[in-house]
Motif scaffolding. Structure first.
Motif, PDB file in Angstrom:
ATOM      1  N   MET A   1      52.334 -24.862 -53.591  1.00  0.00           N
ATOM      2  CA  MET A   1      52.133 -24.727 -55.038  1.00  0.00           C
ATOM      3  C   MET A   1      51.614 -23.322 -55.322  1.00  0.00           C
ATOM      4  N   HIS A   2      51.910 -22.810 -56.488  1.00  0.00           N
ATOM      5  CA  HIS A   2      51.310 -21.566 -56.989  1.00  0.00           C
ATOM      6  C   HIS A   2      51.367 -20.443 -55.965  1.00  0.00           C
ATOM      7  N   ASN A   3      52.546 -20.217 -55.415  1.00  0.00           N
ATOM      8  CA  ASN A   3      52.786 -19.128 -54.485  1.00  0.00           C
ATOM      9  C   ASN A   3      54.133 -18.492 -54.790  1.00  0.00           C
ATOM     10  N   ILE A   4      54.222 -17.172 -54.594  1.00  0.00           N
ATOM     11  CA  ILE A   4      55.472 -16.456 -54.839  1.00  0.00           C
ATOM     12  C   ILE A   4      55.819 -15.607 -53.614  1.00  0.00           C
ATOM     13  N   ASN A   5      57.091 -15.230 -53.516  1.00  0.00           N
ATOM     14  CA  ASN A   5      57.570 -14.254 -52.522  1.00  0.00           C
ATOM     15  C   ASN A   5      57.282 -14.697 -51.084  1.00  0.00           C
ATOM     16  N   GLN A   6      57.669 -15.921 -50.751  1.00  0.00           N
ATOM     17  CA  GLN A   6      57.441 -16.409 -49.395  1.00  0.00           C
ATOM     18  C   GLN A   6      58.657 -17.129 -48.830  1.00  0.00           C
ATOM     19  N   GLY A   7      59.841 -16.669 -49.209  1.00  0.00           N
ATOM     20  CA  GLY A   7      61.050 -17.256 -48.654  1.00  0.00           C
ATOM     21  C   GLY A   7      61.362 -18.628 -49.202  1.00  0.00           C
ATOM     22  N   PHE A   8      60.931 -18.903 -50.417  1.00  0.00           N
ATOM     23  CA  PHE A   8      61.179 -20.223 -50.990  1.00  0.00           C
ATOM     24  C   PHE A   8      62.642 -20.377 -51.372  1.00  0.00           C
ATOM     25  N   ILE A   9      63.178 -21.537 -51.034  1.00  0.00           N
ATOM     26  CA  ILE A   9      64.571 -21.834 -51.382  1.00  0.00           C
ATOM     27  C   ILE A   9      64.683 -22.072 -52.881  1.00  0.00           C
ATOM     28  N   PHE A  10      63.746 -22.792 -53.418  1.00  0.00           N
ATOM     29  CA  PHE A  10      63.677 -22.945 -54.862  1.00  0.00           C
ATOM     30  C   PHE A  10      62.240 -23.229 -55.263  1.00  0.00           C
ATOM     31  N   SER A  11      61.932 -22.971 -56.526  1.00  0.00           N
ATOM     32  CA  SER A  11      60.601 -23.210 -57.051  1.00  0.00           C
ATOM     33  C   SER A  11      60.739 -23.800 -58.440  1.00  0.00           C
ATOM     34  N   ILE A  12      60.168 -24.965 -58.642  1.00  0.00           N
ATOM     35  CA  ILE A  12      60.246 -25.657 -59.924  1.00  0.00           C
ATOM     36  C   ILE A  12      58.838 -25.972 -60.394  1.00  0.00           C
ATOM     37  N   ASP A  13      58.471 -25.478 -61.575  1.00  0.00           N
ATOM     38  CA  ASP A  13      57.168 -25.770 -62.157  1.00  0.00           C
ATOM     39  C   ASP A  13      56.047 -25.471 -61.152  1.00  0.00           C
ATOM     40  N   ASP A  14      56.136 -24.304 -60.526  1.00  0.00           N
ATOM     41  CA  ASP A  14      55.122 -23.817 -59.585  1.00  0.00           C
ATOM     42  C   ASP A  14      55.079 -24.615 -58.285  1.00  0.00           C
ATOM     43  N   ALA A  15      56.027 -25.506 -58.056  1.00  0.00           N
ATOM     44  CA  ALA A  15      56.123 -26.206 -56.776  1.00  0.00           C
ATOM     45  C   ALA A  15      57.289 -25.591 -56.006  1.00  0.00           C
ATOM     46  N   ALA A  16      57.012 -25.072 -54.810  1.00  0.00           N
ATOM     47  CA  ALA A  16      58.013 -24.308 -54.083  1.00  0.00           C
ATOM     48  C   ALA A  16      58.325 -24.959 -52.740  1.00  0.00           C
ATOM     49  N   PHE A  17      59.574 -24.833 -52.318  1.00  0.00           N
ATOM     50  CA  PHE A  17      60.077 -25.496 -51.120  1.00  0.00           C
ATOM     51  C   PHE A  17      60.721 -24.448 -50.221  1.00  0.00           C
ATOM     52  N   SER A  18      60.313 -24.399 -48.950  1.00  0.00           N
ATOM     53  CA  SER A  18      60.923 -23.466 -48.003  1.00  0.00           C
ATOM     54  C   SER A  18      61.047 -24.146 -46.647  1.00  0.00           C
ATOM     55  N   THR A  19      61.814 -23.533 -45.769  1.00  0.00           N
ATOM     56  CA  THR A  19      61.964 -24.032 -44.409  1.00  0.00           C
ATOM     57  C   THR A  19      61.685 -22.891 -43.442  1.00  0.00           C
ATOM     58  N   SER A  20      61.591 -23.237 -42.175  1.00  0.00           N
ATOM     59  CA  SER A  20      61.366 -22.211 -41.165  1.00  0.00           C
ATOM     60  C   SER A  20      62.477 -21.168 -41.196  1.00  0.00           C
ATOM     61  N   PHE A  21      63.698 -21.606 -41.454  1.00  0.00           N
ATOM     62  CA  PHE A  21      64.836 -20.685 -41.518  1.00  0.00           C
ATOM     63  C   PHE A  21      64.695 -19.712 -42.679  1.00  0.00           C
ATOM     64  N   SER A  22      64.358 -20.197 -43.861  1.00  0.00           N
ATOM     65  CA  SER A  22      64.259 -19.303 -45.018  1.00  0.00           C
ATOM     66  C   SER A  22      63.078 -18.344 -44.894  1.00  0.00           C
ATOM     67  N   ARG A  23      62.062 -18.747 -44.126  1.00  0.00           N
ATOM     68  CA  ARG A  23      60.892 -17.881 -43.962  1.00  0.00           C
ATOM     69  C   ARG A  23      61.109 -16.811 -42.897  1.00  0.00           C
ATOM     70  N   LEU A  24      62.204 -16.922 -42.142  1.00  0.00           N
ATOM     71  CA  LEU A  24      62.488 -15.910 -41.122  1.00  0.00           C
ATOM     72  C   LEU A  24      62.678 -14.536 -41.729  1.00  0.00           C
ATOM     73  N   PHE A  25      63.109 -14.479 -42.971  1.00  0.00           N
ATOM     74  CA  PHE A  25      63.447 -13.203 -43.593  1.00  0.00           C
ATOM     75  C   PHE A  25      62.259 -12.585 -44.331  1.00  0.00           C
ATOM     76  N   GLN A  26      61.078 -13.184 -44.157  1.00  0.00           N
ATOM     77  CA  GLN A  26      59.869 -12.653 -44.766  1.00  0.00           C
ATOM     78  C   GLN A  26      59.118 -11.794 -43.751  1.00  0.00           C
ATOM     79  N   ASN A  27      58.751 -10.607 -44.160  1.00  0.00           N
ATOM     80  CA  ASN A  27      57.972  -9.723 -43.301  1.00  0.00           C
ATOM     81  C   ASN A  27      56.494 -10.000 -43.544  1.00  0.00           C
ATOM     82  N   THR A  28      55.983 -11.050 -42.895  1.00  0.00           N
ATOM     83  CA  THR A  28      54.618 -11.502 -43.135  1.00  0.00           C
ATOM     84  C   THR A  28      53.734 -11.176 -41.940  1.00  0.00           C
TER      85      THR A  28
END
Length: 492
Positions: free
Chosen positions: A96-123
């Motif tokens: 919740m309430h997070n941005i720019n973390q490889g989220f596949i989609f974000s609806i009403d401040d609820a965000a969903f990501s997977t290990s695959f989508s987060r691979l492209f984040q330079n964290t």
């Protein structure tokens, strides 16, 4: 993973149950795709979805992929489809309430990501931070790092004892440091190679500044708020009263903590020192999206929240306690200040904290209290909290409350139990809040005991200076929206 009874009983969802609905919806959609791609019959679809469901369990995710590939080995088209579904459903993070973390989609401040989508984040996964103990002369130096090694921690050239444990994609190290002098040099070595160096400065007991806020996350608002905190000329302690990173208690949401540390580290760099963190636990820290009244120890999976695992904040027998023995409530002695952190009921019920609060309050010191869910004014979600702890809070100078995402300050009040009911009278305790570092509410607090209230995002600054106590609030534009002085009077 599944526990649908609370839903069937009409209670609020947990974060995990919300996620299950999302995953099941995804599976339904891709089941239709299976059908459109002529997987021959519903039996084939059912078998693929049944195998895929095991990818939700961390230890089986790779085996699941192998079985899926073998099962569909005769069709390249099927393999492509099941691999896509697999990548979109394993190692899921529901934040919740997070941005720019490889989220596949974000609806009403609820965000969903997977290990695959987060691979492209330079964290960055290397973080160092300080937590306090109940003693004036001991702190805990912590750092997180992706690789395990024989790291050594030195303070003022003296080697410190170090412990560690693994948490998902990182290792967390802790060292107890005995403060010997005002300025302390802390170094991390990997064998003989110096990999990091920091400074920690002990408190000036005549002038202490504590920053308070809550409900941060990593949003456009919280980024502005943390920049305003960074602009403060003096910071000795930062207190976050719950819902810190909005990871929803998911071990796979460690990127949310990486972003939180990014905000914190910017301040430490600008001040040239590590600043101690004090953290309460909130509903999003333990995986409760909505109802804070549901006790964490009533959940079906009685695991220790990851916030407790990452941030030890007390010692037992002069050692960092094992994870299962750590409490969600503690006291820190900051010069002349007793800073007491209480659990709103997520791990420990209010009545089980009563003796701790009684022992912690020292009428010869300044007593400050922090917790997550506001109980003042008496539009409360857990009346047992005040019924059990209210009379002790009457002995406190200032209480920090959070959770409601708005701004409020009460008049000086006291809470009295009379004829089995709670009543509010003029007293000596201010209650301020309500946790709006990264999230703003659509409502303000209207009540006769409220001195000021609005919907602005903000943080609080508590300044102890030569025996005087000054408190003020600053919004995300850097404007001071409230200011008052606490005048010591006869404690109850």
């Amino acid at each position: 993973m599944f526990e649908w009874m609370p839903i069937l009983k009409g209670k609020y969802f947990t974060a995990e149950q919300y996620l299950q609905l999302i995953v099941l919806t995804n599976l339904f959609i891709f089941g239709l795709i299976f059908y459109k791609q002529k997987f021959k019959n519903l039996v084939s679809i059912t078998i693929n979805l049944a195998i895929l469901s095991f990818s939700w369990f961390g230890d089986l995710k790779y085996l699941t992929l192998i079985i899926l590939l073998i099962h569909n080995r005769k069709s390249i088209k099927k393999i492509i489809i099941v691999v896509i579904i697999y990548l979109l459903t394993y190692d899921v993070c529901f934040a919740m309430h997070n941005i720019n973390q490889g989220f596949i989609f974000s609806i009403d401040d609820a965000a969903f990501s997977t290990s695959f989508s987060r691979l492209f984040q330079n964290t960055n996964k290397f973080h160092s931070y300080i937590t306090l103990t109940q003693y004036n002369d001991s702190i805990i130096f912590n750092f997180q790092i992706q690789e395990q090694s024989n790291y050594e921690v030195y303070c003022n050239s003296v080697k410190q004892q170090t412990t560690n444990h693994q948490l998902y994609d990182r290792y967390i190290y802790h060292s107890i440091i005995q403060i010997q002098q005002n300025s302390n040099q802390i170094q991390i070595y990997d064998k003989t190679v110096l990999i990091a160096e920091y400074y920690y400065f002990d408190f000036n007991n005549t002038n202490i500044v504590i920053i308070d806020g809550g409900d941060s996350g990593y949003t456009k608002t919280s980024i502005k708020i943390w920049k305003m905190i960074q602009s403060q000329p003096q910071i000795d302690v930062i207190n976050i009263g719950g819902d810190v990173a909005y990871d929803n208690g998911f071990i796979t949401c460690t990127t949310c903590w990486d972003k939180f540390f990014e905000l914190y580290e910017n301040i430490c760099i600008s001040k040239g020192k590590l600043i101690p963190l004090i953290l309460s636990i909130g509903n999003h820290d333990v995986g409760r999206v909505t109802n804070p009244q549901l006790l964490y120890d009533d959940q079906f999976n009685q695991k220790v929240p990851y916030i407790i695992q990452m941030f030890p904040q007390q010692l037992i027998n002069n050692q960092i306690p094992q994870i299962q023995k750590r409490t969600s409530y503690f006291i820190h002695r900051i010069g002349p200040i007793n800073f007491i952190t209480i659990d709103s009921g997520y791990m420990t019920k209010a009545e089980d904290q009563k003796q701790f609060l009684e022992r912690s309050i020292d009428i010869n010191k300044i007593n400050l209290v922090s917790y997550h869910v506001p109980v003042i004014p008496l539009l409360i979600e857990d009346e047992n909290f005040l019924m059990n702890l209210g009379e002790q809070l009457n002995k406190v100078d200032l209480v920090f409350e959070h959770h409601k995402h708005n701004f409020k300050r009460t008049k000086q009040i006291q809470v009295i139990k009379s004829d089995g009911r709670l009543k509010v009278y003029p007293g000596n305790t201010y209650y301020v809040g309500n946790g709006a570092m990264g999230v703003q509410s659509a409502h303000q607090v209207d009540h006769q005991i409220i001195e000021k209230s609005n919907r602005q995002a903000h943080f609080w600054v508590y300044n102890y200076e030569n025996g005087k106590q000054f408190v003020y609030a600053i919004n995300k534009e850097g404007d001071k929206i409230d200011y008052f002085q606490i005048h010591k009077s006869q404690r109850i």
